[in-house]
Motif scaffolding. Structure first.
Motif, PDB file in Angstrom:
ATOM      1  N   ARG A   1       2.125 -21.523   6.833  1.00 38.07           N
ATOM      2  CA  ARG A   1       1.158 -22.686   6.148  1.00 38.07           C
ATOM      3  C   ARG A   1      -0.423 -22.430   6.211  1.00 38.07           C
ATOM      4  NH1 ARG A   1       2.136 -27.099   3.572  1.00 38.07           N
ATOM      5  NH2 ARG A   1       4.426 -26.719   4.124  1.00 38.07           N
ATOM      6  N   GLN A   2      -0.598 -21.942   7.391  1.00 37.75           N
ATOM      7  CA  GLN A   2      -2.157 -21.948   7.617  1.00 37.75           C
ATOM      8  C   GLN A   2      -2.807 -20.185   7.307  1.00 37.75           C
ATOM      9  OE1 GLN A   2      -3.868 -24.538   8.144  1.00 37.75           O
ATOM     10  NE2 GLN A   2      -2.334 -25.740   8.186  1.00 37.75           N
ATOM     11  N   HIS A   3      -1.677 -19.542   7.050  1.00 40.12           N
ATOM     12  CA  HIS A   3      -2.040 -18.208   6.918  1.00 40.12           C
ATOM     13  C   HIS A   3      -3.083 -17.703   5.609  1.00 40.12           C
ATOM     14  CE1 HIS A   3      -1.493 -13.623   6.646  1.00 40.12           C
ATOM     15  NE2 HIS A   3      -0.942 -13.451   7.694  1.00 40.12           N
ATOM     16  N   PRO A   4      -3.982 -17.011   5.764  1.00 39.12           N
ATOM     17  CA  PRO A   4      -4.834 -16.900   4.503  1.00 39.12           C
ATOM     18  C   PRO A   4      -4.260 -15.973   3.391  1.00 39.12           C
ATOM     19  CG  PRO A   4      -5.447 -15.297   6.531  1.00 39.12           C
ATOM     20  CD  PRO A   4      -4.506 -16.298   7.151  1.00 39.12           C
ATOM     21  N   GLN A   5      -3.176 -15.467   3.651  1.00 44.77           N
ATOM     22  CA  GLN A   5      -2.564 -14.671   2.560  1.00 44.77           C
ATOM     23  C   GLN A   5      -1.201 -15.440   2.171  1.00 44.77           C
ATOM     24  OE1 GLN A   5      -2.482 -10.486   4.592  1.00 44.77           O
ATOM     25  NE2 GLN A   5      -3.245 -10.035   2.747  1.00 44.77           N
ATOM     26  N   ARG A   6      -0.948 -16.797   2.420  1.00 43.71           N
ATOM     27  CA  ARG A   6       0.075 -17.430   2.093  1.00 43.71           C
ATOM     28  C   ARG A   6       0.211 -17.581   0.477  1.00 43.71           C
ATOM     29  NH1 ARG A   6      -3.695 -20.983   3.608  1.00 43.71           N
ATOM     30  NH2 ARG A   6      -4.477 -22.825   2.173  1.00 43.71           N
ATOM     31  N   SER A   7      -0.491 -17.326  -0.239  1.00 46.63           N
ATOM     32  CA  SER A   7      -0.417 -17.404  -1.666  1.00 46.63           C
ATOM     33  C   SER A   7      -0.036 -15.989  -2.450  1.00 46.63           C
ATOM     34  CB  SER A   7      -1.575 -17.917  -2.370  1.00 46.63           C
ATOM     35  OG  SER A   7      -1.925 -19.153  -2.024  1.00 46.63           O
TER      36      SER A   7
ATOM     37  N   LEU B   1      20.244 -22.730 -10.159  1.00 50.51           N
ATOM     38  CA  LEU B   1      18.545 -22.654 -10.093  1.00 50.51           C
ATOM     39  C   LEU B   1      18.303 -20.976 -10.212  1.00 50.51           C
ATOM     40  CD1 LEU B   1      18.177 -24.659  -6.928  1.00 50.51           C
ATOM     41  CD2 LEU B   1      17.012 -24.930  -8.939  1.00 50.51           C
ATOM     42  N   ALA B   2      17.010 -20.805 -10.979  1.00 49.08           N
ATOM     43  CA  ALA B   2      16.633 -19.450 -11.179  1.00 49.08           C
ATOM     44  C   ALA B   2      15.398 -19.470 -10.490  1.00 49.08           C
ATOM     45  CB  ALA B   2      16.619 -19.233 -12.562  1.00 49.08           C
ATOM     46  N   GLN B   3      14.977 -18.421  -9.635  1.00 45.49           N
ATOM     47  CA  GLN B   3      13.672 -18.337  -8.994  1.00 45.49           C
ATOM     48  C   GLN B   3      13.032 -17.194  -8.916  1.00 45.49           C
ATOM     49  OE1 GLN B   3      11.984 -20.718  -7.272  1.00 45.49           O
ATOM     50  NE2 GLN B   3      10.870 -19.618  -5.719  1.00 45.49           N
ATOM     51  N   VAL B   4      11.706 -16.972  -9.188  1.00 47.09           N
ATOM     52  CA  VAL B   4      10.992 -15.866  -9.057  1.00 47.09           C
ATOM     53  C   VAL B   4       9.692 -16.294  -8.698  1.00 47.09           C
ATOM     54  CG1 VAL B   4       9.957 -13.894 -10.060  1.00 47.09           C
ATOM     55  CG2 VAL B   4      11.980 -14.607 -11.095  1.00 47.09           C
ATOM     56  N   GLY B   5       8.962 -16.084  -7.662  1.00 51.61           N
ATOM     57  CA  GLY B   5       7.893 -16.229  -7.099  1.00 51.61           C
ATOM     58  C   GLY B   5       7.769 -17.384  -6.000  1.00 51.61           C
ATOM     59  N   ASP B   6       6.611 -18.461  -5.971  1.00 52.02           N
ATOM     60  CA  ASP B   6       6.652 -19.200  -4.939  1.00 52.02           C
ATOM     61  C   ASP B   6       6.581 -20.896  -5.383  1.00 52.02           C
ATOM     62  OD1 ASP B   6       4.234 -19.181  -6.019  1.00 52.02           O
ATOM     63  OD2 ASP B   6       3.015 -18.980  -4.243  1.00 52.02           O
ATOM     64  N   SER B   7       6.843 -21.067  -6.760  1.00 50.26           N
ATOM     65  CA  SER B   7       7.257 -22.401  -6.895  1.00 50.26           C
ATOM     66  C   SER B   7       8.486 -22.842  -6.443  1.00 50.26           C
ATOM     67  CB  SER B   7       7.176 -22.554  -8.797  1.00 50.26           C
ATOM     68  OG  SER B   7       5.968 -22.207  -9.051  1.00 50.26           O
ATOM     69  N   ARG B   8       8.771 -24.050  -6.218  1.00 61.48           N
ATOM     70  CA  ARG B   8       9.652 -24.615  -5.243  1.00 61.48           C
ATOM     71  C   ARG B   8      10.594 -25.585  -6.096  1.00 61.48           C
ATOM     72  NH1 ARG B   8       7.325 -25.340   0.840  1.00 61.48           N
ATOM     73  NH2 ARG B   8       6.950 -22.874   1.141  1.00 61.48           N
TER      74      ARG B   8
ATOM     75  N   VAL C   1       4.132 -13.973   3.125  1.00 59.33           N
ATOM     76  CA  VAL C   1       4.109 -14.668   4.517  1.00 59.33           C
ATOM     77  C   VAL C   1       5.664 -15.215   4.697  1.00 59.33           C
ATOM     78  CG1 VAL C   1       1.697 -15.359   4.718  1.00 59.33           C
ATOM     79  CG2 VAL C   1       3.470 -16.848   3.558  1.00 59.33           C
ATOM     80  N   GLN C   2       6.487 -15.613   3.488  1.00 59.13           N
ATOM     81  CA  GLN C   2       7.725 -15.910   3.927  1.00 59.13           C
ATOM     82  C   GLN C   2       8.385 -14.651   4.421  1.00 59.13           C
ATOM     83  OE1 GLN C   2       9.310 -18.892   3.334  1.00 59.13           O
ATOM     84  NE2 GLN C   2      11.124 -17.951   4.647  1.00 59.13           N
TER      85      GLN C   2
ATOM     86  N   ASP D   1      10.860 -14.803   7.706  1.00 55.78           N
ATOM     87  CA  ASP D   1      12.022 -14.283   7.833  1.00 55.78           C
ATOM     88  C   ASP D   1      12.163 -13.281   8.880  1.00 55.78           C
ATOM     89  OD1 ASP D   1      12.679 -15.845   5.649  1.00 55.78           O
ATOM     90  OD2 ASP D   1      12.636 -14.290   4.109  1.00 55.78           O
ATOM     91  N   GLN D   2      11.160 -12.203   9.149  1.00 58.38           N
ATOM     92  CA  GLN D   2      11.267 -11.194  10.178  1.00 58.38           C
ATOM     93  C   GLN D   2      11.009 -11.876  11.619  1.00 58.38           C
ATOM     94  OE1 GLN D   2       8.306  -8.502   8.954  1.00 58.38           O
ATOM     95  NE2 GLN D   2       9.319  -8.064   6.839  1.00 58.38           N
ATOM     96  N   GLY D   3      10.687 -13.034  11.764  1.00 57.64           N
ATOM     97  CA  GLY D   3      10.406 -13.906  13.123  1.00 57.64           C
ATOM     98  C   GLY D   3       8.805 -13.516  13.462  1.00 57.64           C
ATOM     99  N   ALA D   4       8.220 -12.847  12.696  1.00 52.27           N
ATOM    100  CA  ALA D   4       6.737 -12.640  12.821  1.00 52.27           C
ATOM    101  C   ALA D   4       5.840 -13.823  12.802  1.00 52.27           C
ATOM    102  CB  ALA D   4       6.241 -11.297  12.093  1.00 52.27           C
TER     103      ALA D   4
END
Length: 239
Positions: free
Chosen positions: A151-157, A110-117, A136-137, A141-144
């Motif tokens: 999933r509901q965060h306005p800056q999730r994208s 798998l090669a991954q860059v960005g937020d496609s899954r 948001v990820q 990861d930081q526990g914040a």
């Protein structure tokens, strides 16, 4: 025993946008989703560039060769995107995500860059195989933030890494796959609006790949589908 990938692609503009910046690819040993950014027409161009380069790969590869090949694709795509921006400065900011899986024997590289899954459904258990490169990820990861809050965060994208003309190597991972495994590659037009439980249920319920993909897009539509929605539903099979 030789493993191959059998796939169906559904690429949907969604309910709000008038242009589609997503591109996808599915072959016997290679699957990919790219979600362009930068607006019309730059986003479409960026995702098409990386998919076109991927389409030039000629499997089969060994595991190490596959990893090197995918890294080289991202490097070449960055060069071509930078050249496109140089040719037309109005394209500054164009880029694309990339999630690609290349089968090497019984190993999916798998090669991954960005937020496609990329997800794996095995024996009714759904596993997310990729990590989102998003603001948001990082907070999760930081526990914040909890995943539910993210999933509901306005800056999730808000993407923190993309294929956009600078040297940014992909995250590379591997997973051993078996006949009967089902993979899903998708743009965030699905995963930002449909939760993992619903995604897993659809993947496990609808045997026909095309029908399954259509049902996943329908779930995104039911959630408002404000973004383009692209899914590649892939079954690991024997040749």
């Amino acid at each position: 025993m030789t493993l191959i990938l059998r796939s169906a692609i559904i690429n949907d503009v969604g309910l709000v946008r008038t242009n589609n910046e997503d591109s996808a690819l599915a072959g016997d040993r290679l699957v990919a989703v790219a979600d362009g950014m930068g607006g019309l027409p730059a986003g479409e161009l960026a995702s098409e560039i990386v998919i076109r380069i991927l389409d030039e790969l000629t499997p089969p590869f060994g595991t190490a060769e596959a990893a090197d090949a995918l890294a080289a694709v991202v490097s070449t795509a960055n060069q071509r995107i930078r050249a496109a921006i140089t040719a037309d400065p109005a394209r500054e900011g164009m880029g694309t995500t990339l999630t690609a899986g290349l089968l090497a024997g019984d190993t999916l590289v798998l090669a991954q860059v960005g937020d496609s899954r990329c997800y794996l459904l095995r024996d009714t258990e759904l596993t997310q195989l990729t990590r989102d490169d998003t603001f948001v990820q990082a907070l999760v990861d930081q526990g914040a933030l909890t995943p539910a809050q993210a999933r509901q965060h306005p800056q999730r994208s808000l993407v923190t890494r993309a294929v956009q003309g600078v040297d940014a190597p992909p995250a590379i991972g591997t997973v051993t796959v078996y006949p009967g495994d089902r993979l899903l590659l998708c743009s965030d037009g699905l995963s930002d609006y449909v939760d993992d439980q619903a995604i897993g249920a659809a993947l496990g319920t609808y045997y026909d790949r095309q029908h399954c993909g259509e049902q996943l897009v329908k779930l995104a539509h039911q959630a408002g589908a404000p973004d383009n929605v692209t899914v590649v539903v892939t079954d690991v099979a024997t040749d």
